[in-house]
Motif scaffolding. Structure first.
Motif, mmCIF file in Angstrom:
data_model
loop_
_atom_site.group_PDB
_atom_site.id
_atom_site.type_symbol
_atom_site.label_atom_id
_atom_site.label_comp_id
_atom_site.label_asym_id
_atom_site.label_seq_id
_atom_site.Cartn_x
_atom_site.Cartn_y
_atom_site.Cartn_z
ATOM 1 N N GLY A 113 103.348 -21.199 -1.552
ATOM 2 C CA GLY A 113 104.052 -19.793 -1.526
ATOM 3 C C GLY A 113 104.293 -19.579 -3.039
ATOM 4 O O GLY A 113 104.812 -20.275 -3.734
ATOM 5 N N THR B 36 102.004 -16.340 2.382
ATOM 6 C CA THR B 36 102.484 -15.119 2.008
ATOM 7 C C THR B 36 103.736 -14.849 2.675
ATOM 8 O O THR B 36 103.838 -14.588 3.873
ATOM 9 C CB THR B 36 101.712 -13.979 1.977
ATOM 10 O OG1 THR B 36 100.450 -14.288 1.226
ATOM 11 C CG2 THR B 36 102.226 -12.688 1.183
ATOM 12 N N HIS C 161 109.925 -17.985 2.798
ATOM 13 C CA HIS C 161 108.950 -19.031 2.069
ATOM 14 C C HIS C 161 108.657 -20.053 3.318
ATOM 15 O O HIS C 161 107.417 -20.292 3.711
ATOM 16 C CB HIS C 161 109.166 -19.429 0.611
ATOM 17 C CG HIS C 161 108.613 -18.886 -0.315
ATOM 18 N ND1 HIS C 161 107.293 -18.522 -0.470
ATOM 19 C CD2 HIS C 161 109.290 -17.928 -1.022
ATOM 20 C CE1 HIS C 161 106.982 -17.716 -1.594
ATOM 21 N NE2 HIS C 161 108.269 -17.332 -1.972
ATOM 22 N N ALA D 287 105.079 -22.461 3.854
ATOM 23 C CA ALA D 287 104.953 -23.184 2.619
ATOM 24 C C ALA D 287 105.498 -24.389 2.769
ATOM 25 O O ALA D 287 106.359 -24.761 3.358
ATOM 26 C CB ALA D 287 105.945 -22.307 1.629
#
Lengths: 247, 459, 197
Positions: A129, A170, A203, A208
């Protein structure tokens, strides 16, 4: 090409590996990198508190250390933002103006000045991320910002996209400030920590494994938040990935 | 006046987990709605540029436009008053009401009347003042100021409103359905609209060329307040004047889109002349605005059209709630407006920001909000408004960071970066870092140390 | 010095360097089709839309739309109603109106707004005290955007003018959208070409 390396106080003290990666990365492109030994700080923490009188001698020292170099490169968006846009506690001599217009954050130096095409040594097989610090996003304009609804662009993603095996995730609010904010992180601890907790959770929810950024200060704050929350997230500076770090 | 401690107040808001979570989500939702509707307007950035320049033009010709507005409004049959400050304003309103024997005043939302603390002034004179915007009404009944300039009770959950209404207008305490609560407010307010002898509104814009007063609401409460009683009083800050109707189009296109993500408010109302047989009074209020106009770094804050977009996007505001700013104007715009009213009281507010710049980039009139926050910090420092510990730390840091030898000695002497961090950063609110965050690990050596070992050429 | 002169004096002293007044374009180069945009705008803001058959009787339509309505007050000749507006001497007398009927002077496609002034309203409060509102609109009266709207002469002649876009609304409690916050609970636009003069 000769370049002076500015390693901000945070990075010097807590993230020497980021300084090392920056230095090695620049050297990979055949750049003659010098690290002026009498450097300390750009004055940002003082100036950001409004303390111009106190910032002045620090800014003067910064200019003295770096005025003789054609380029000053640093792995810090917020320091570059300060130098370029706010370093005005001292008289604006030619030397000051030179330093202010020739200091570059690493990503923009690679992207805009060196126009790097490839990082053949770089491979980062992880879900990443990207955290654009506010200094890079809205200060240095590294990337398009959601506030303006402008066409998409992202210098850090353009560079990271050249890294083998990397996968991007994202978060829901990619442009949201993480809450570090320099001395804000201490004087506004409750809000700062809440913002940081929300940031790393966002995140994590996006999947991530790593959060990557051009600003170690944001990463230090987010890492502290993630560890306290017990989130399995790792943090890495963009210089490290581009220099070939595998994890 | 005691300094507002934003951080302390924010910590209480964050502790109310459900309120904070909803507040953040709701306002972020407004920001996203604003983004989506912005994308429907290809000329959005051109409109921002126009809005900014029109406001700067109007402010740089303010005296002339105020005179033109006054002349036109008088020709229209309105009466125009000028108020130097809040006390002056409240006195004028009080006199108008007293002369007509007004017992009850219905009013639509007006930040200016909150700024002037009109309500307590009139209540002391025995006048019943009824806020008619639902959010503002909730806040009135709870005896709290608005926490947001567009959605005044956004920090409250339905249960909070149910409690307030149960205590004040006798609703069923167990029923927190927003439909029920809104309906009860409607039923409670209707008789006031019918019987009040006077109505009061603020103004979003006043138009110099026509003498028009423009008010935007979604509830229609300004229209009820102004169209029922025989007396309509308008309170408006002098910075709200715009030159032409053509300019109004630009602002109306942006206001509700920026505020709520809707193309326009349900009611955009233009009061030009009083209804036959009724009176219209317009009070032009200064209260510090003419002085602010002379502040080179800050005068553009007068461009503000009070849309609240900066608050909705502000990550600090969303987590700390509007009341934590201790002022009528909260959020980013509040940070730059309040210090002109009381430098010391609001001296901490410029530090209640990460300077992230999101506010500046959503502002429909392009106020450089975060840069003004930054500049206010300089003013605070110049005027010795920094807390002693912070100032002392800054002085120590300044000496250390401007002396490379001392700087290196300090790091070497403590022999661990973590020892040096408290010195450099944790000068007050000791261990603020570690309350909700882990400390960074301490590496074996600094970059400086590594460089000396691996790269430094002997000289 | 009185307050007025003190304020103007300080303003003059502090006015920043003059900034020129820009020309405001009409932004009408690529306007979408007016009618569909108007309908979409109106519905987005909570308004309803009815297009009766060309020969339909509006009084009959009204009875279908609001069968429970006891008091109907009309400010437009197409609908008779049972509460003559001419008998209203004070605005508050309209408090018991179930359905108010009006005709918009014009409408704005960009926002879905209806323009109403004291000419169309007769008594301004009809648009706010009525429980429900019906607004007749001739599709020929729809204009493109707010720039065109503010170029209309009505804004210079009307005592009171409102751009009305949907019913009274609030989202002040937890963001829950509620129609009928203070004023009308519903707004229905009925397609009705103007009567020939």
């Amino acid at each position: 090409m000769k370049v002076a390396l500015f390693v901000p106080c945070f990075v010097d003290a807590f993230f020497p590996e980021v300084g090392i990666a920056t230095l090695e990365l620049l050297e990979r492109f055949g750049i003659d990198v010098e690290y002026p030994l009498t450097q300390t700080c750009c004055g940002q923490p003082l100036a950001n508190s409004g303390c111009q009188v106190e910032a002045a001698p620090v800014e003067a020292l910064f200019v003295k250390n770096f005025a003789d170099y054609p380029y000053i490169v640093t792995p810090s968006g917020s320091c570059t933002h300060h130098v370029r846009h706010y370093l005005d506690a001292i008289p604006q001599t030619d030397a000051v103006r030179h330093v202010r217009t020739h200091t570059f954050e690493l990503v923009e130096f690679l992207h805009d000045i060196l126009e790097v095409e490839a990082f053949p040594w770089a491979e980062f097989p992880h879900k990443v991320g990207l955290h654009n610090s506010c200094g890079t996003l809205r200060g240095l304009r590294h990337a398009s910002m959601s506030e303006l609804g402008e066409p998409f662009f992202s210098k850090p993603l353009a560079l990271l996209g050249k890294v083998k095996g990397i996968e991007f995730v994202t978060p829901q609010r990619p442009d949201e400030c993480c809450g570090f904010g320099g001395t804000f992180s201490l004087f506004e601890e409750p809000v700062s920590a809440k913002m940081g907790h929300d940031k790393v959770s966002d995140h994590k929810a996006a999947g991530a494994d790593y959060i990557v950024s051009a600003d170690s200060s944001c990463l230090m704050h987010q890492k502290g938040c993630a560890e306290r929350l017990g989130l399995d997230l790792k943090f890495v500076h963009i210089a490290q990935i581009l220099n070939g770090a595998r994890a | 006046m005691k300094r507002i401690d934003h951080a302390e107040a924010a910590s209480h808001f964050i502790a109310a987990k459900d309120n904070e979570a909803f507040h953040d989500k709701r306002l972020w939702d407004l920001r996203q709605k604003r983004d989506r509707i912005r994308d429907e307007i290809p000329e959005w950035q051109a409109l921002r540029d126009l809005a900014s320049v029109i406001k700067e033009h109007a402010l740089s010709h303010l005296a002339g436009y105020l005179e033109q507005f006054e002349t036109q409004a008088k020709l229209n049959g309105a009466q125009v008053h000028w108020a130097l400050d809040a006390a002056d304003h409240n006195h004028i309103v009080g006199e108008i009401l007293a002369a007509r024997g007004v017992k009850t005043l219905v009013k639509s939302k007006s930040m200016l009347t909150d700024e002037c603390e009109l309500r307590p002034h009139l209540e002391r004179r025995g006048i019943t003042v009824v806020e008619t915007d639902l959010g503002e009404r909730i806040q009135q009944l709870d005896d709290e100021p608005p926490s947001h300039i567009v959605v005044p009770a956004v920090h409250k959950l339905r249960g909070d409103v149910a409690e307030v209404f149960a205590d004040t207008i006798g609703t069923d305490r167990k029923n927190d359905d927003p439909h029920y609560l809104s309906e009860q407010a409607r039923l409670n307010l209707r008789p006031y609209f019918l019987d009040a002898e006077a109505g009061m509104t603020g103004a979003n814009f006043i138009v110099a060329e026509t003498g028009s007063v423009v008010v935007c609401t979604n509830e229609g409460n300004a229209d009820l307040s102004a169209n029922l009683p025989p007396l309509h009083i308008v309170s408006v800050g002098i910075e709200k004047v715009i030159p032409r109707l053509a300019d109004l189009a630009v602002f109306i296109r942006m206001l509700s889109r920026s505020a709520l993500g809707s193309p326009i408010t349900q009611y955009t109302s233009h009061f030009r002349q009083p209804r036959p047989g009724s009176e219209m009074h317009i009070i032009l209020v200064d209260n510090g605005r003419s002085e602010r106009l002379g502040l080179a770094d800050f005068w553009t804050s007068l461009k503000c059209i009070r849309c609240g977009a900066c608050m909705n996007t502000c990550p600090v505001y969303r987590r700390s709630g509007g009341l934590s700013y201790g002022a009528i104007y909260s959020g980013p715009i509040g940070i730059i407006l309040n210090p002109t009213q009381d430098l010391r009281k609001y001296s901490n507010l410029p530090y209640a920001s990460t300077l992230n710049g999101s506010c500046t980039n959503v502002c429909p009139v392009k106020i450089n909000i975060h840069e003004q926050i930054y500049k206010w910090r300089r003013v605070m420092s110049e005027h010795d408004q920094l807390p002693f510990a912070k100032k002392t730390a800054m002085k120590i840091a300044s000496r250390l960071l401007s002396d490379p030898k001392a700087y290196r000695r300090t790091i070497a002497a403590t022999d661990a970066a973590l020892e040096y961090l408290p010195r450099f950063l944790l000068y007050t609110r000791f261990n603020a870092w570690g309350k909700q965050r882990e400390n960074p690990a301490t590496p074996d050596q600094t970059f400086y140390g590594w460089y000396l070992k691996h790269r430094s050429k002997p000289k | 010095m009185n307050a007025r002169d003190t304020i103007l004096d300080t303003v003059r002293r502090n006015q920043p360097a003059a900034v020129e007044l820009p020309v405001v374009p009409m932004f009408d180069a690529d306007l979408p089709a007016l009618w569909p945009q108007f309908i979409a705008g109106l519905e987005r803001m909570g308004g309803k839309f009815v297009e009766p058959a060309p020969s339909a009787d509006l009084n009959a339509l009204l009875a279908t739309l609001f069968p429970q309505a006891a008091v109907i007050c009309s400010a437009t000749p197409e609908v008779s109603g049972n509460r003559p507006l001419s008998a209203v001497s004070e605005p508050k007398q309209l408090d018991d109106v179930d359905v108010g009927v009006l005709r918009a002077a014009f409408a704005v496609a960009e926002t879905g707004s209806l323009f109403l002034s004291e000419i169309e309203l007769g008594v301004n409060a009809i648009a706010y005290l009525s429980q429900h509102l019906i607004c007749l609109l001739d599709p020929a009266d729809v204009i493109g955007n707010l720039h065109h709207a503010y170029a209309r002469p009505e804004f210079r002649s009307a005592r009171y003018a409102v751009l009305m876009t949907g019913p009274s609304a609030t989202a002040d409690i937890e963001g829950v959208l509620i129609h009928g916050a203070q004023g009308v609970r519903s707004l229905t636009v009925v397609v009705a070409p103007r009567l020939p003069n």
